[in-house]
Scaffold this active site. Structure first.
Site, PDB file in Angstrom:
ATOM      1  N   THR A   1       0.855  -1.323  -0.124  1.00 24.86           N
ATOM      2  CA  THR A   1       0.133   0.124   0.148  1.00 24.86           C
ATOM      3  C   THR A   1       1.064   1.189  -0.047  1.00 24.86           C
ATOM      4  O   THR A   1       0.655   2.259  -0.789  1.00 24.86           O
ATOM      5  CB  THR A   1      -1.180   0.157   1.122  1.00 24.86           C
ATOM      6  OG1 THR A   1      -1.759  -1.280   1.296  1.00 24.86           O
ATOM      7  CG2 THR A   1      -2.046   1.181   1.418  1.00 24.86           C
TER       8      THR A   1
ATOM      9  N   ARG B   1       5.236 -10.248   8.344  1.00 30.68           N
ATOM     10  CA  ARG B   1       4.386 -11.009   9.271  1.00 30.68           C
ATOM     11  C   ARG B   1       4.274  -9.987  10.583  1.00 30.68           C
ATOM     12  O   ARG B   1       3.104  -9.857  10.936  1.00 30.68           O
ATOM     13  CB  ARG B   1       4.669 -12.368   9.682  1.00 30.68           C
ATOM     14  CG  ARG B   1       4.299 -13.283   8.752  1.00 30.68           C
ATOM     15  CD  ARG B   1       4.676 -14.747   9.111  1.00 30.68           C
ATOM     16  NE  ARG B   1       4.066 -15.743   8.486  1.00 30.68           N
ATOM     17  CZ  ARG B   1       3.949 -17.167   9.021  1.00 30.68           C
ATOM     18  NH1 ARG B   1       4.133 -17.395  10.214  1.00 30.68           N
ATOM     19  NH2 ARG B   1       3.458 -17.870   8.193  1.00 30.68           N
TER      20      ARG B   1
ATOM     21  N   ASP C   1      -4.731 -13.375   8.006  1.00 26.32           N
ATOM     22  CA  ASP C   1      -4.185 -11.910   8.482  1.00 26.32           C
ATOM     23  C   ASP C   1      -4.148 -11.947   9.956  1.00 26.32           C
ATOM     24  O   ASP C   1      -5.199 -12.224  10.674  1.00 26.32           O
ATOM     25  CB  ASP C   1      -5.119 -10.801   8.021  1.00 26.32           C
ATOM     26  CG  ASP C   1      -4.456  -9.493   7.792  1.00 26.32           C
ATOM     27  OD1 ASP C   1      -3.697  -9.334   8.576  1.00 26.32           O
ATOM     28  OD2 ASP C   1      -5.063  -8.715   6.925  1.00 26.32           O
TER      29      ASP C   1
ATOM     30  N   ASN D   1     -45.519 -36.917   6.276  1.00 23.72           N
ATOM     31  CA  ASN D   1     -45.570 -38.199   5.646  1.00 23.72           C
ATOM     32  C   ASN D   1     -45.602 -38.027   4.082  1.00 23.72           C
ATOM     33  O   ASN D   1     -46.742 -37.489   3.685  1.00 23.72           O
ATOM     34  CB  ASN D   1     -46.695 -39.311   6.086  1.00 23.72           C
ATOM     35  CG  ASN D   1     -46.258 -39.563   7.526  1.00 23.72           C
ATOM     36  OD1 ASN D   1     -45.244 -39.932   7.730  1.00 23.72           O
ATOM     37  ND2 ASN D   1     -47.420 -39.607   8.371  1.00 23.72           N
TER      38      ASN D   1
ATOM     39  N   LYS E   1     -12.818  -0.638  18.815  1.00 23.00           N
ATOM     40  CA  LYS E   1     -13.146  -0.551  20.515  1.00 23.00           C
ATOM     41  C   LYS E   1     -13.132   0.674  20.757  1.00 23.00           C
ATOM     42  O   LYS E   1     -13.845   1.304  21.592  1.00 23.00           O
ATOM     43  CB  LYS E   1     -12.103  -1.419  21.059  1.00 23.00           C
ATOM     44  CG  LYS E   1     -12.512  -1.249  22.627  1.00 23.00           C
ATOM     45  CD  LYS E   1     -11.319  -1.985  23.461  1.00 23.00           C
ATOM     46  CE  LYS E   1     -11.419  -2.077  24.825  1.00 23.00           C
ATOM     47  NZ  LYS E   1     -10.574  -2.950  25.642  1.00 23.00           N
TER      48      LYS E   1
ATOM     49  N   LYS F   1       4.742  -6.123  11.369  1.00 21.08           N
ATOM     50  CA  LYS F   1       4.899  -4.626  11.061  1.00 21.08           C
ATOM     51  C   LYS F   1       4.138  -3.594  11.626  1.00 21.08           C
ATOM     52  O   LYS F   1       4.500  -2.632  12.306  1.00 21.08           O
ATOM     53  CB  LYS F   1       4.709  -4.496   9.639  1.00 21.08           C
ATOM     54  CG  LYS F   1       3.553  -5.039   9.067  1.00 21.08           C
ATOM     55  CD  LYS F   1       3.693  -4.814   7.489  1.00 21.08           C
ATOM     56  CE  LYS F   1       2.322  -5.345   6.737  1.00 21.08           C
ATOM     57  NZ  LYS F   1       2.798  -6.979   6.317  1.00 21.08           N
TER      58      LYS F   1
ATOM     59  N   HIS G   1     -45.561 -24.478  -2.882  1.00 18.03           N
ATOM     60  CA  HIS G   1     -45.370 -24.376  -1.465  1.00 18.03           C
ATOM     61  C   HIS G   1     -44.237 -25.506  -0.978  1.00 18.03           C
ATOM     62  O   HIS G   1     -44.592 -26.221  -0.027  1.00 18.03           O
ATOM     63  CB  HIS G   1     -46.763 -24.546  -0.776  1.00 18.03           C
ATOM     64  CG  HIS G   1     -47.873 -23.421  -1.371  1.00 18.03           C
ATOM     65  ND1 HIS G   1     -47.454 -22.179  -0.866  1.00 18.03           N
ATOM     66  CD2 HIS G   1     -48.832 -23.361  -2.065  1.00 18.03           C
ATOM     67  CE1 HIS G   1     -48.574 -21.477  -1.375  1.00 18.03           C
ATOM     68  NE2 HIS G   1     -49.283 -22.432  -2.204  1.00 18.03           N
TER      69      HIS G   1
ATOM     70  N   ARG H   1     -49.970 -41.957   6.916  1.00 19.18           N
ATOM     71  CA  ARG H   1     -49.283 -42.368   6.012  1.00 19.18           C
ATOM     72  C   ARG H   1     -50.385 -42.832   4.893  1.00 19.18           C
ATOM     73  O   ARG H   1     -50.464 -42.595   3.539  1.00 19.18           O
ATOM     74  CB  ARG H   1     -48.336 -43.415   5.963  1.00 19.18           C
ATOM     75  CG  ARG H   1     -47.438 -43.719   4.541  1.00 19.18           C
ATOM     76  CD  ARG H   1     -46.055 -44.522   5.036  1.00 19.18           C
ATOM     77  NE  ARG H   1     -45.276 -43.714   5.935  1.00 19.18           N
ATOM     78  CZ  ARG H   1     -44.857 -42.682   5.511  1.00 19.18           C
ATOM     79  NH1 ARG H   1     -44.466 -42.274   4.290  1.00 19.18           N
ATOM     80  NH2 ARG H   1     -43.848 -42.097   6.512  1.00 19.18           N
TER      81      ARG H   1
ATOM     82  N   GLY I   1     -48.941 -20.727 -11.158  1.00 18.61           N
ATOM     83  CA  GLY I   1     -48.361 -19.967 -10.231  1.00 18.61           C
ATOM     84  C   GLY I   1     -47.395 -20.361  -9.499  1.00 18.61           C
ATOM     85  O   GLY I   1     -46.818 -20.216  -8.338  1.00 18.61           O
TER      86      GLY I   1
END
Length: 515
Positions: free
Chosen positions: A36, A63, A125, A419, A137, A65, A275, A439, A304
């Site tokens: 960056t 790793r 990261d 069922n 925070k 910095k 449905h 059933r 529909g």
């Protein structure tokens, strides 16, 4: 207060140069790291390296910095605390008023086919989430940006008042914690699966919002549509809407139900759903033939409804589809001629799916269902059976045609609310009984729907028969073959009833409850 110093370190550099240039023009000192910093310097934006702030070089391949007291004291110091002010002055530390950070591309990394474990780990990261959490925070004093969509708001407020409003800082802080929580959830999920523990002691999920919905199942219920990270190309969440009005909550659920059924079939297939239950399923030599069968299965209920196809919709099929009111048609694609026909219907929604994974060897996923106070999780039901899995338990064996219809019905019944009873004949459903408390009731509904077509049909049951009454009702109606899991303590009663009427019955040994 005013924003005087900003720490900028982004993996996704979209818009960052213009944003930092405007910050600099507003008198904000910019601290940055690695790539960056190099980009900003190259583009002529004044920038200070992080090492100039910490007095310590970037080490261990970058790793380490920003993990330094000079950074985090500047973020976490309470600005109206006399004690904090004194400590900062004594140690020669300065405040950081704005943090702009987005994280290593972990999701993009693990999305790559055959990604190496080491590459995934390297893209976790550490410094980025730590800075974000520190700044969020302390949002009473520090502004924190994790999303490039917020750059313009931050610039406008600094330009107008020299600082962001507390309301904006609260909103940005909440977004940060959502972002880091999602990031950690993705890492946790990846590592749990790598270690063979997909159902760990803590299960954390994350989803990204696709859109707000007008309402939920009913107009008084709020709703939104979310997608799981790394969702497959053959899901509703990744489908491309080619035409029609916005999807509704019920549309999405019904479309998903239709899609799960149509993926069962390798041959051309069409499914109509109302449905959450199939009202018509057909397979054929072409998608046109499959649709004709799905339509004839229940020409009343399909009105529909939602249509799912596992082949491209062609002109002939589109000409049939246009003649009835449908909410959605989803398919792997549409020919231009089909699109020209169907897009003349203003409200119909056309969804194009990615490459469909078809047939019985599909990979199972974990399905999360919310309950009051918690959730339950299970593998999706992708189990399939073949002829070799079946056990003939009656005196008569099914004919070749009956066997074909039994296996067809078995693919459908697993997607019908329990069922569940499905009647199949001529590669199509002719009757569906769903969601009944017993059933026999489901069987009677399916038989009534089938009418005269029930003669010579095959019946599929999602679970075993607790007694012989369902077999007898089916036999008297004209059913000649039955497929069911078996496993009841009264299986023999059902077997003897089938033998009495000359029905061929096979057991699968697998139950397909769907609640």
């Amino acid at each position: 207060m005013s924003i005087k110093r900003a720490l900028v370190s982004v993996s996704d550099k979209t818009g960052i140069v213009d944003f930092c240039r405007e910050l600099s023009q507003l008198g904000v000192e910019i601290i940055s790291t690695g790539g960056t910093k190099n980009l900003l310097a190259k583009e002529g934006v004044p920038v200070i390296g992080i090492s100039d702030v910490t007095g310590f070089p970037e080490i261990l391949d970058g790793r380490v910095k920003t993990l330094h007291p000079a950074v985090h004291s500047g973020l976490l110091a309470v600005r109206d605390s006399a004690e904090h002010q004194a400590q900062m002055k004594e140690l020669g530390l300065d405040y950081i008023d704005l943090v702009v950070v987005n994280l290593y591309p972990f999701q993009e990394t693990i999305a790559k086919p055959d990604v190496a474990y080491e590459d995934a780990i390297e893209n976790i990261d550490i410094g980025g989430p730590t800075m974000l959490r520190s700044a969020a925070k302390n949002h009473a004093f520090v502004s924190v940006v994790v999303d490039s969509d917020d750059y313009s708001t931050v610039i406008e407020e600094i330009r107008g008042a020299g600082d962001t409003t507390l309301e904006t800082r609260k909103r940005l802080a909440a977004k940060v914690f959502r972002h880091t929580a999602a990031y950690d959830a993705l890492i946790s999920d990846y590592l749990s699966n790598v270690n063979g523990d997909p159902l760990p002691e803590r299960f954390t999920v994350t989803y990204e919002k696709l859109q707000d919905l007008r309402y939920g199942e009913n107009p008084h219920q709020k709703a939104a549509f979310y997608r799981k990270p790394l969702a497959g190309a053959d899901t509703i969440t990744t489908a491309e809407q080619l035409h029609g009005k916005e999807l509704s909550y019920n549309n999405i659920n019904d479309a998903n139900a239709a899609l799960q059924i149509v993926k069962e079939f390798e041959e051309p297939a069409v499914v109509a759903v109302k449905h959450m239950n199939p009202c018509g399923v057909g397979v054929g030599k072409s998608i046109y033939e499959a649709y004709e069968k799905a339509y004839q299965a229940d020409p009343v209920s399909i009105f529909g409804g939602i249509i799912a196809a596992n082949r491209i919709i062609d002109e002939d099929t589109a000409n049939q589809l246009k003649d009835i009111f449908l909410e959605i048609i989803l398919a792997p694609g549409f020919t231009q001629e089909a699109l020209d026909i169907l897009t003349k219907k203003k409200n119909i929604r056309l969804l194009k799916l990615g490459g469909l994974e078809l047939g019985g060897d599909r990979k199972s996923q974990y399905v999360v269902t919310s309950i009051d106070g918690g959730m339950v999780i299970q593998e999706s039901d992708t189990h399939s059976v073949t002829e070799s899995d079946l056990k003939v338990v009656t005196d008569r064996k099914p004919t070749e045609e009956e066997l074909k219809q039994l296996l067809f019905g078995w693919k459908v019944v697993k997607h019908v609310k329990s069922n569940a009873i499905v009647l199949a004949k001529d590669d199509m459903t002719i009757g569906v009984g769903a969601g009944q408390m017993n059933r026999v009731g489901s069987a009677k509904i399916a038989i009534e729907q089938a009418g005269d077509k029930v003669q010579g049909s095959a019946l599929a049951s999602d679970a075993y028969f607790p007694m012989g009454d369902t077999v007898e009702v089916a036999a008297k109606a004209g059913v000649t073959a039955i497929i069911q899991p078996g496993g009841s303590i009264r299986d023999e009663e059902s077997i003897q009833m089938a033998n009495k009427y000359g029905i061929a019955m096979v057991f699968t040994g697998i139950r397909h409850f769907k609640h």
